[in-house]
Scaffold this motif. Structure first.
Motif, PDB file in Angstrom:
ATOM      1  N   ARG A   1      -1.609   1.391  10.514  1.00  0.00           N
ATOM      2  CA  ARG A   1      -2.781   0.774   9.896  1.00  0.00           C
ATOM      3  C   ARG A   1      -3.187  -0.507  10.613  1.00  0.00           C
TER       4      ARG A   1
ATOM      5  N   VAL B   1      -8.576   3.084  -8.180  1.00  0.00           N
ATOM      6  CA  VAL B   1      -7.510   3.858  -7.564  1.00  0.00           C
ATOM      7  C   VAL B   1      -6.499   4.335  -8.600  1.00  0.00           C
TER       8      VAL B   1
ATOM      9  N   HIS C   1      -8.251   1.493   8.065  1.00  0.00           N
ATOM     10  CA  HIS C   1      -7.108   0.621   7.768  1.00  0.00           C
ATOM     11  C   HIS C   1      -6.779   0.570   6.283  1.00  0.00           C
ATOM     12  N   VAL C   2      -7.458   1.372   5.461  1.00  0.00           N
ATOM     13  CA  VAL C   2      -7.241   1.356   4.019  1.00  0.00           C
ATOM     14  C   VAL C   2      -6.458   2.604   3.628  1.00  0.00           C
TER      15      VAL C   2
ATOM     16  N   GLY D   1      -5.536   8.131   3.676  1.00  0.00           N
ATOM     17  CA  GLY D   1      -5.956   6.912   4.349  1.00  0.00           C
ATOM     18  C   GLY D   1      -7.289   7.099   5.027  1.00  0.00           C
TER      19      GLY D   1
ATOM     20  N   HIS E   1      -4.441   4.693   0.569  1.00  0.00           N
ATOM     21  CA  HIS E   1      -4.277   4.888  -0.869  1.00  0.00           C
ATOM     22  C   HIS E   1      -2.808   4.692  -1.247  1.00  0.00           C
TER      23      HIS E   1
ATOM     24  N   ILE F   1     -10.814   4.396  -2.616  1.00  0.00           N
ATOM     25  CA  ILE F   1      -9.358   4.308  -2.565  1.00  0.00           C
ATOM     26  C   ILE F   1      -8.840   2.886  -2.472  1.00  0.00           C
ATOM     27  N   TYR F   2      -9.742   1.896  -2.348  1.00  0.00           N
ATOM     28  CA  TYR F   2      -9.296   0.520  -2.182  1.00  0.00           C
ATOM     29  C   TYR F   2      -9.421  -0.298  -3.453  1.00  0.00           C
ATOM     30  N   HIS F   3     -10.363   0.066  -4.312  1.00  0.00           N
ATOM     31  CA  HIS F   3     -10.596  -0.714  -5.530  1.00  0.00           C
ATOM     32  C   HIS F   3      -9.357  -0.647  -6.427  1.00  0.00           C
ATOM     33  N   PRO F   4      -8.823  -1.775  -6.854  1.00  0.00           N
ATOM     34  CA  PRO F   4      -7.529  -1.769  -7.565  1.00  0.00           C
ATOM     35  C   PRO F   4      -7.547  -1.034  -8.897  1.00  0.00           C
TER      36      PRO F   4
ATOM     37  N   HIS G   1     -13.585   4.221   1.472  1.00  0.00           N
ATOM     38  CA  HIS G   1     -12.972   2.903   1.301  1.00  0.00           C
ATOM     39  C   HIS G   1     -13.110   2.441  -0.144  1.00  0.00           C
TER      40      HIS G   1
ATOM     41  N   GLN H   1       0.786  -1.209   0.000  1.00  0.00           N
ATOM     42  CA  GLN H   1       0.000   0.000   0.000  1.00  0.00           C
ATOM     43  C   GLN H   1       0.826   1.270   0.000  1.00  0.00           C
TER      44      GLN H   1
END
Length: 364
Positions: free
Chosen positions: A270, A132, A301-302, A298, A304, A126-129, A123, A3
């Motif tokens: 995180r 992002v 816990h996620v 961020g 960018h 910023i988390y989706h591959p 979330h 990350q």
């Protein structure tokens, strides 16, 4: 760690599209604000995604410029039942844009329902591959009603979280509210990194940020918040107002930060404290490339994947991190930061001990 290592630049990949989240509690004036902003020529190439709570969509009928660039997500709020639909909608927008089926757009604005907890929305963004790589979260804009804002913060945890994660707060209905100094002070204590502005500010002031449409970086101090950088904000709010559980802390370093130390700090932050981290954002000079700082985001816990800037966007090259914490002592985070920077501090945890057994450290 994956990350905190940004992917290598790909010249074939399009520049990320700025995306703004417009939130605020029910009746705060989000739709009125959006109507005014959409009349600004600067937003002529903007796609707006309107979300509301309920089975039948009505809010989009109040938007004055409904056309092919207006999308409605119904039957739930973005933080829960339609979160998957949000991802699908953004992916579909990109496909249509890449295939020439819609005209290119330069910005996306998501207006959430007033009941939305913003953390799950962020979330998803910023988390989706894939998302992002194609979108950059430019700003979270939270609208607060000056008349009912204090009571709303007292009664609704969602309103507190909306204000706590904001990059800027828009105070509406001030002409009806009289003295707003108490509410302003409360919002500043809750989120010192977010400037409080009025609805008549320009579209770029309200929706812009570090990732400007013209490719130029905004002033970092303004993006992170002058108040947060100037002071430590531990406040003694009335516990009945809930705000005492949410605090802000600013971490700085005038010297470049060793990359391994920064990555280990972020990993421990995180993994050990993610659920208590409402928001993190900052700009950091790494020792191996101090002239090209990284920008970090961020939510809980996620985190960018950091964006590497070609140069510093302002004269101040100090590394700066602003964190909004819930039910957590900011002093521990400061001690952790100092430990990894090698700063002498009697009460700081030992960095070597942290790496050997982080679970043994109080608070983990």
């Amino acid at each position: 760690m994956s990350q905190t290592t940004a992917p290598a630049p790909d010249p074939r990949r399009p520049e990320p599209i700025p995306l703004t989240v417009l939130t605020g509690f029910l009746g705060a004036g989000k739709t009125t604000l959006l109507n005014r902003l959409l009349r600004d020529p600067a937003l002529s190439d903007t796609v707006v995604i309107v979300n509301e709570f309920g089975a039948i969509g009505l809010d989009h009928l109040l938007i004055e410029t409904v056309d092919e660039d207006m999308i409605l997500l119904g039957a739930g709020c973005l933080c829960c039942t339609v979160r998957g639909d949000l991802i699908a909608t953004l992916e579909d927008l990109l496909r249509k844009r890449d295939n020439g089926r819609i005209r290119p757009f330069r910005r996306v604005v998501i207006e959430t329902t007033g009941l939305a907890d913003p953390a799950p929305i962020l979330h998803a963004l910023i988390y989706h591959p894939y998302l992002v790589l194609r979108f950059r979260l430019q700003a979270v804009v939270t609208v607060v009603d000056a008349v009912t804002g204090a009571d709303t913060l007292d009664a609704h945890p969602e309103a507190l979280r909306q204000a706590a994660v904001a990059d800027r707060i828009v105070l509406t209905k001030t002409d009806l509210a009289g003295d707003t100094s108490g509410l302003r002070a409360r919002l500043t204590a809750l989120n010192p990194a977010a400037p409080i502005v009025l609805p008549d500010a320009t579209a770029e002031t309200l929706l812009g940020g570090l990732f400007g449409l013209d490719g130029k970086g905004a002033d970092v101090r303004a993006w992170l918040g002058d108040a947060a950088l100037a002071h430590d904000h531990r406040h003694g709010a009335d516990v009945n107002r809930h705000d005492a559980s949410i605090e802000a802390v600013c971490l700085t370093s005038e010297t470049p930060v060793p990359r391994p130390s920064f990555e280990m700090f972020m990993d421990l932050l995180r993994s050990g404290h993610g659920p208590k981290l409402l928001r993190l954002k900052g700009i950091v000079a790494l020792a191996d490339d101090p002239g090209r700082p990284i920008v970090v985001h961020g939510v809980q816990h996620v985190f960018h994947a950091p964006l590497t800037l070609p140069a510093w966007p302002d004269p101040d090259h100090t590394s700066r991190l602003v964190l909004i914490l819930r039910d957590h002592d900011p002093a521990f985070v400061r001690k952790l930061w100092d430990a990894f920077l090698g700063r002498p501090r009697v009460d700081a945890p030992d960095a070597a001990a942290l790496t050997d057994n982080p679970l043994a450290i109080p608070g983990f």
